[in-house]
Each structure stands twice: as structure tokens, then as C-alpha cells.
Design a protein around this motif. Sequence first.
Motif, PDB file in Angstrom:
ATOM      1  N   ALA A  98      65.443  17.622 -13.229  1.00 54.33           N
ATOM      2  CA  ALA A  98      64.440  17.510 -12.169  1.00 54.33           C
ATOM      3  C   ALA A  98      64.203  18.903 -11.602  1.00 54.33           C
ATOM      4  O   ALA A  98      65.160  19.627 -11.292  1.00 54.33           O
ATOM      5  CB  ALA A  98      64.910  16.557 -11.073  1.00 54.33           C
ATOM      6  N   SER A  99      62.949  19.285 -11.481  1.00 55.43           N
ATOM      7  CA  SER A  99      62.627  20.626 -10.999  1.00 55.43           C
ATOM      8  C   SER A  99      62.654  20.677  -9.477  1.00 55.43           C
ATOM      9  O   SER A  99      62.798  19.661  -8.789  1.00 55.43           O
ATOM     10  CB  SER A  99      61.250  21.052 -11.502  1.00 55.43           C
ATOM     11  N   PHE A 100      62.491  21.873  -8.936  1.00 51.48           N
ATOM     12  CA  PHE A 100      62.539  22.114  -7.487  1.00 51.48           C
ATOM     13  C   PHE A 100      61.494  21.281  -6.750  1.00 51.48           C
ATOM     14  O   PHE A 100      61.742  20.793  -5.649  1.00 51.48           O
ATOM     15  CB  PHE A 100      62.303  23.609  -7.231  1.00 51.48           C
ATOM     16  N   TRP A 101      60.314  21.102  -7.353  1.00 54.87           N
ATOM     17  CA  TRP A 101      59.219  20.425  -6.666  1.00 54.87           C
ATOM     18  C   TRP A 101      59.335  18.901  -6.726  1.00 54.87           C
ATOM     19  O   TRP A 101      58.668  18.200  -5.976  1.00 54.87           O
ATOM     20  CB  TRP A 101      57.891  20.851  -7.276  1.00 54.87           C
ATOM     21  N   HIS A 102      60.200  18.363  -7.608  1.00 57.05           N
ATOM     22  CA  HIS A 102      60.308  16.908  -7.770  1.00 57.05           C
ATOM     23  C   HIS A 102      61.415  16.362  -6.850  1.00 57.05           C
ATOM     24  O   HIS A 102      62.408  15.803  -7.311  1.00 57.05           O
ATOM     25  CB  HIS A 102      60.605  16.564  -9.231  1.00 57.05           C
ATOM     26  N   TRP A 103      61.245  16.520  -5.534  1.00 53.81           N
ATOM     27  CA  TRP A 103      62.288  16.105  -4.609  1.00 53.81           C
ATOM     28  C   TRP A 103      62.443  14.580  -4.543  1.00 53.81           C
ATOM     29  O   TRP A 103      63.548  14.062  -4.342  1.00 53.81           O
ATOM     30  CB  TRP A 103      62.029  16.674  -3.210  1.00 53.81           C
TER      31      TRP A 103
END
Length: 557
Positions: free
Chosen positions: A508-513
Motif C-alpha cells: 500500500a502506498s503513502f496515498w492509500h491511507w
Amino acid sequence: MQLIRIRTDDELMWYKDIWDGILEAEGNDNPFIEFAWFYNWWQIVGRRERVELYAVEENGAIIAFFPFTVRLQWGVRIYALTGENIANYSGVVAEKEWLLPATTFVFDQLIEKYKHLLFSFHGLLESKDSTKVIEQYFVERQLRPSIFRVVTPYLALHDIDFHNYFNQRRKKHGMDRRERKLRELGSLMRKIPSQDELWQMFRLFDRRSAKKIDTSNFTKGKKKDFFEQLTLLKGEALQVKVDALVFEDQLIAFTYGICCRGRYVTYALKHEPTFNIFGPGQLVNQETIKRIYSENYRLFDMSIGYEPYKFDWRSNIDFTRRMLVSSGTKRAKLLASRLTLKERLKEFLKGNHRVVEWKRNTLGQLRYLVKYGKVKDWLEYGQLFVERFIRFKQVDLYELSPSDSVTPHRPVGDLFEELSIQEAMQLDEEEIISLFYKGYTIYKDSFAKTNKPAFALHAVNWRVDELQIVEALPKQTYFLTYDVYKNIDIITAFFQKMKPAQTLWVTASFWHWRKRKRLLQLGYKRISRMKHFKCARYERNHAEKYTESGGDVHSVH
């Protein structure tokens, strides 16, 4: 000597046998000066051109033909050899013993007749006698020509140990591996398209060129009719050979080659953009080389240009010239200086492959966005542009072991099933085809109306393409990608039902909180965090490992 003006294509037919006889006697292998090429060009493409075709007669016999097109600029008559924007090469039709006398006679006549005159000759192969003779004439008349050169790679098939040479080259860039992967996924074959199937070739050319700036105009207007007409030629020295690469009954690449007396000239080579990762253009090029060798051709000519694949295969190089020379008037010299400056700039730019790629691909994509782009496309393009200068990426790696899973609130049944590559091809998305190349098993919603993928699993490697990470998975572990965070709970439940004893990894990337929050609720544990920062030329990679179960996943390449 006497100069005869041939004014119509009907009148030209009276000279067909003489024209063909001269070129056959000289063993001509330049298809772009053959009678069949010029006649069909004049009939289909050259109707709107100002054609001046001259035959030279000596003692009652025709000894040479000079096909010109003429245009006026600044009151200067510009003479060019026909087919300037369509023929790769050009030249003069004459027997060797008459080449210099005929050239001298014709050019002298033109210079004497017209005060303001400029010759602009394209496609002059340095290995051909007509190129040397034309330059010799201008030097003798003290008319200094401006000469521009572009490389012309070729493969001399009879000068090499073909089978060893071929096997070595096909392994370059892993093309043998790519071919093997494609064959494992489905039926792959080389095919010679029938006349009724040529429309697929032209459609594929347009698809491939949609996001590029392509100067060949292979499918534009009358040129498409012209190239289709050439495929119908029978019994001529000039022949067209079309080779297609077909995967699962779909044409994914083709070559359009023009042949003449032992020389094969690659005129057009394109491939299906969604199959980029497999390199189908290079694969069909390999197949064409094998075919041409088996048919006992001497030269496989890759045509002008600095494309890397041409240098991968070439055994030698020629050069193709453009020659500019003017009469002695100030007006003609001024125009010649302007055109010379333009050609110098073009020569410099074409000699730099990075510039050529930027113009063809970057500007081509920008042009496509201006014409057809939506807001989403512009945002993606803007993000990619900004990331060339400054970029921050943070990706977390999560693990779900069988003992950590949370029982789903609803049954999943047989909600997902495998997506075949035949179904994926209908989606027309390069990203999906790339997943097959990388070894993923792709799943779709069994009850959805479309075949859009839901997620993909890999049993061997885990990868983060945005950080260029590819590493082996631990035993009894699968890697999940292409998942939609809103359905991560359903996808997780389906995996646990399908493979209850296996561990699942997901990123999961930084933007996919929202996704990260949901993963923790489902029992996933974060085992690693990878960061990448770039600003101009400064780059930094950093990784943190949170648990021993992650093994060596902290490595960032």
C-alpha cells in the motif's frame, strides 16, 4: 543527344520495356526507381505533383530516364527526384556507360534553360554509381553541393555465418525469453496476410502511431491506396512482402518490405502497443530476417535511421545523402542557404537518438492529449512530468499469515475466476498484458458484465514497480497486486478460502491511507516500509524492517 519529355502516365507505358531492360541489364536492386514503383506512384500519389519526366535518346535509342518533380519557391525552380516524401531512396535510370554523359546532358539543358534553379535530391545511396556521378557533375561545373548524410544499416546475409549470427542476436535484450513467454501464454505464429486481411495491418499502424509523431504517412490518403496496390504486383522485379505476427488469431506486429533483385528494404514495421513488453516488433523482424535468408536474398536493408534495433542486427552500414546545389544567381543561392540551414538542423537532430525519441514519443503523446485527452489523462501526464524532477514514494509491505486472519462477515463463494489472456486482449490495456508477462495469475469478478481484472497473484516474486524492486517470495507465500482497496476484504476472504495454508503479502502506498487502515482491520501486519526520494539529481532510498518474518525484504535496489 536528344531530350524527350514524357507528359502522361499513358505515354509512359510505351517506354516500360526499355525502362525495365536498362535496370535489368544493370542488376538494379533499388526498388524505388523501378518502373512499377514510379508508374503506380504517378497514377495514385503523384497526380497533384508537377512531374517532369525526361528520356534521353542517342542515335535513335533511349539510354536514360530522369524522373523529376518541380516546385517554385521565391521564383526559383526546385528540381527533386520523384517520391521525395515517400521513397526511401532515389536515383537515375541509365546504363553505367551512359550515366555520366546523360547526366551531364540533362543537367546542362536545365541550367541553360532556367536562370534561377536549385537541385534538391533526396535518398542518394553512397554505394550507388548515380550518387557519385551526380556529385562529380556538380564539382566539374564548380557548383559546390551541400551534402547531408544519414546512416543506413543493413545485414549482408551471404557474408556471415547466418545461423550463429542469428542465434546470438535473438538472445540480445532477452528476445528469446520474451518469445518463449508469449508462446507459453497462447498460440504464436508468423503469417503472410491475404489481400483481404491488409486492413488489419493499416489499422495496427494507425493504433501504434496515434501517440507518436510519425513522418512516414504510410496510411495517409492516397499513400495507403498506393502501398496496397504494390502488394498486387506480379511478374515485376519489384515485389512487396508482408509478414505478420499473429497471437491468438490477432495481428500484433507486421513488417512491410519492398524487394528488388536480392535486396529487401524494410519500409514499415509496427506492433500492437498493448504488447509492448513482449517486443513483438523485434520478434516479427527476426521472423522476417529468417524468411528473407531462406529465400536466398543478399541484403536485408533496415532503411535509414539510428534506431537501436537496426544496429543490433546490422553487419555493415551504408549512408544515404541529401544533396542541395543551386545555380549562380543570388536568389537561388539565398534559397539554397535557407534550405541548407534547415537540413543541417535536421541532420543534427536525427543523429541524436534521444532527441528523436523525445520528438516521436513525448511530443506525440502531448499532441494526442491535446486532441483526445480527458482530465484524468492530463493529471497522470502532469504527475509523470513533475516526477522527473522531484519525487517521493513510500510503500508499505503487509503480511497476512493464516493464524492472523480475521473471519469475513460474509461468504464469498466462487466470486472470482481466472482471466484468460484472450479475455485480457479485449480490454486493450497494456498494464494488464504486462501482468501476464511478469508471471501473475489474474482474477476477474465471475458475475461482472465486463472482464475487468479484480486482482492478480504471484507465487514466486513480489515486486514494487514504482521503486524497481523485484525479489523472491518466502515459501508458502503469495503476493497480491492490482487490487481495489474497497474490495480488499472480499479478495482476502477469497484467497483464504482458495489457499487456506498460505501467507499473503500486499503493498500500500503513502496515498492509500484507507487501504492501509483496512488492511490492519483485517489482521495484516506491516513488515516493511520502503521510501524513495528524488530532487533533481539527488536520490535517496531507505527501508525499515519491522518483523523478522519479512526475511530480506528490506533490500531496495
